[in-house]
Write a protein that holds these residues in place. Structure first.
Motif, mmCIF file in Angstrom:
data_model
loop_
_atom_site.group_PDB
_atom_site.id
_atom_site.type_symbol
_atom_site.label_atom_id
_atom_site.label_comp_id
_atom_site.label_asym_id
_atom_site.label_seq_id
_atom_site.Cartn_x
_atom_site.Cartn_y
_atom_site.Cartn_z
ATOM 1 N N GLU A 1 0.797 -0.830 -0.139
ATOM 2 C CA GLU A 1 -0.044 0.064 0.251
ATOM 3 C C GLU A 1 0.913 1.718 -0.105
ATOM 4 N N LYS A 2 0.656 2.186 -0.807
ATOM 5 C CA LYS A 2 1.384 3.262 -0.547
ATOM 6 C C LYS A 2 0.690 4.388 -0.462
ATOM 7 N N GLN A 3 1.308 5.091 -0.020
ATOM 8 C CA GLN A 3 0.184 7.222 0.679
ATOM 9 C C GLN A 3 1.777 8.040 -0.116
ATOM 10 N N ILE A 4 1.275 8.300 -1.075
ATOM 11 C CA ILE A 4 2.961 9.315 -2.005
ATOM 12 C C ILE A 4 1.976 11.001 -2.316
ATOM 13 N N GLU A 5 3.123 11.336 -1.621
ATOM 14 C CA GLU A 5 2.673 13.195 -2.294
ATOM 15 C C GLU A 5 3.616 13.237 -3.251
ATOM 16 N N PRO A 6 3.056 14.438 -4.455
ATOM 17 C CA PRO A 6 4.270 14.204 -5.353
ATOM 18 C C PRO A 6 5.413 15.561 -4.839
ATOM 19 N N ILE A 7 6.388 15.027 -5.408
ATOM 20 C CA ILE A 7 7.733 15.794 -4.458
ATOM 21 C C ILE A 7 8.629 15.910 -5.753
ATOM 22 N N ARG A 8 8.468 17.066 -6.335
ATOM 23 C CA ARG A 8 9.863 17.152 -7.230
ATOM 24 C C ARG A 8 11.247 17.025 -6.845
ATOM 25 N N ILE A 9 12.018 16.892 -6.947
ATOM 26 C CA ILE A 9 13.839 16.836 -6.303
ATOM 27 C C ILE A 9 14.594 16.126 -8.161
ATOM 28 N N VAL A 10 15.806 16.294 -7.906
ATOM 29 C CA VAL A 10 16.855 16.141 -8.674
ATOM 30 C C VAL A 10 17.897 14.665 -7.937
ATOM 31 N N GLY A 11 17.888 13.804 -9.473
ATOM 32 C CA GLY A 11 18.360 12.661 -9.618
ATOM 33 C C GLY A 11 18.321 11.555 -9.826
ATOM 34 N N VAL A 12 19.478 10.709 -10.334
ATOM 35 C CA VAL A 12 19.219 9.728 -11.309
ATOM 36 C C VAL A 12 18.827 8.614 -10.592
ATOM 37 N N PRO A 13 17.468 8.861 -12.104
ATOM 38 C CA PRO A 13 16.423 8.360 -11.304
ATOM 39 C C PRO A 13 16.490 6.374 -11.742
#
Length: 376
Positions: free
Chosen positions: A253-265
């Motif tokens: 089960e997931k409870q995910i907020e949309p959060i923008r970050i920078v990284g190597v996918p």
């Protein structure tokens, strides 16, 4: 051993010449330039890597800040100590120097002995860091050799044992035993599949861990970094373990907020997949693993929560160590002890932090903290 090479960039001719003479008398080899553009040209022509770069800030054509950025764009020069010289004893200017990543600064005028001490200290510290990186890489290689020599036997037994059974079945001429039925053959094939999957997983983890722990690959990761959403990373990680979860009869089960970050996918997917896989593996049948994301003080937090068997206090301390397997004798199928170390190194590469809390008989929560910012 040759002399240490210093690139000295200063538009004041008298000061530049006198400083160069002083450094040469102090047993350094010195290249000089009057601005950033000339310094870059000299670096291109000489094809040598200086031990230290010293640069004024206020210069024509290309100032010190522009020159610093140009130097840091070159992979071979990224780790070279960089010292700024400035006549501006201004806190905001000095703060900017630190913010962009300069190693040291000196405010003019300064004493010659102070100038020399700063240079020598930076060279010494750079050599210490190089030695540390080399030792860490060698330690990783030694650990990998240990893993390969001890941990390949079980999956290889699966593969060779399965193939032996199939070989005997195919060449059963004169064998009075009843032939294997379809279900028995399926079990043998699953036996082989389990072994090959474990071998593939070990190979992938080993290669990736070596690449991440090598400081030489830092520029490669920077090029691969991009803006992304944490929800996409989580979805990709769940996709990779969904079949594994179904085999273990565990729900996600997931409870995910949309959060923008920078990284190597691809790396971040691995960082989330490893603790998620562990959570599934150590959870009882018909239980649920939870994965959450939220923002806390300019950090993106990802939690992976299970209500499995948990860990004792002494095991928590070694959970992040290479080959840090918990209760190996009771958990033969747990893997090679590379998953959590991989997660930690990937999160560190992204300037974040990985941690966990666990209680025996209650469960485990793994926390991944990643900075929310516009650059890698």
């Amino acid at each position: 051993m040759g002399k240490e090479l210093i690139l000295f960039v200063e538009d004041n001719t008298d000061f530049r010449d006198s400083a160069a003479r002083f450094l040469e008398l102090s047993d350094f080899e010195v290249l000089v330039a009057s601005d950033g553009l000339e310094a870059l040209r000299i670096l291109d022509e000489t094809q040598r890597i200086p031990s230290v770069i010293i640069s004024d800030i206020s210069m024509p054509n290309m100032n010190g800040y522009q020159f610093f950025e140009a130097v840091r764009q070159r992979p071979t020069l990224k780790s070279v100590p960089f010292i700024f010289l400035t006549a501006l004893d201004n806190r905001e200017d000095l703060k900017l120097d630190w913010d962009i990543g300069v190693d040291e600064y000196l405010v003019k005028p300064f004493r010659p002995e102070e100038f020399l001490q700063v240079i020598r200290n930076r060279i010494r510290r750079h050599e210490e860091l190089k030695s540390l990186a080399a030792n860490q890489l060698q330690s990783t290689r030694d650990t990998i050799v240990k893993i390969l020599s001890h941990e390949l036997r079980t999956p290889l037994t699966y593969v060779t044992g399965g193939f032996t059974l199939l070989h005997d079945e195919i060449n059963r001429e004169g064998n009075t035993q009843a032939p294997l039925d379809r279900d028995e053959l399926q079990k043998i094939l699953q036996f082989i599949r389990n072994g090959t999957e474990r071998l593939n997983r070990l190979a992938e983890q080993t290669v990736l861990l070596t690449e991440i722990t090598s400081s030489e690959n830092r520029s490669t990761w920077e090029r691969l970094a991009s803006k992304l959403d944490v929800s996409d990373i989580v979805d990709s990680a769940i996709g990779k373990v969904q079949e594994f979860a179904e085999e273990h009869q565990v729900q996600i089960e997931k409870q995910i907020e949309p959060i923008r970050i920078v990284g190597v996918p691809n790396l971040l997917v691995v960082a989330v997949t490893e603790p998620l896989r562990n959570a599934i593996q150590f959870s009882p049948h018909n239980s649920t693993v939870y994965i959450k994301s939220y923002v806390e003080q300019d950090m993106a937090i990802i939690e992976v929560i299970d209500h499995g068997r948990g860990m004792a206090e002494e095991d928590i301390k070694t959970a992040w160590d290479l080959m840090g397997q918990v209760e190996r004798e009771q958990q033969e199928q747990q893997g090679f002890g590379l998953g959590l170390p991989l997660t930690r190194e990937i999160v560190r590469l992204h300037h974040g932090e990985a941690s966990l809390k666990s209680q025996k008989g209650v469960g485990t929560t793994v926390y991944l903290r990643l900075p929310i910012r516009d650059t890698f």
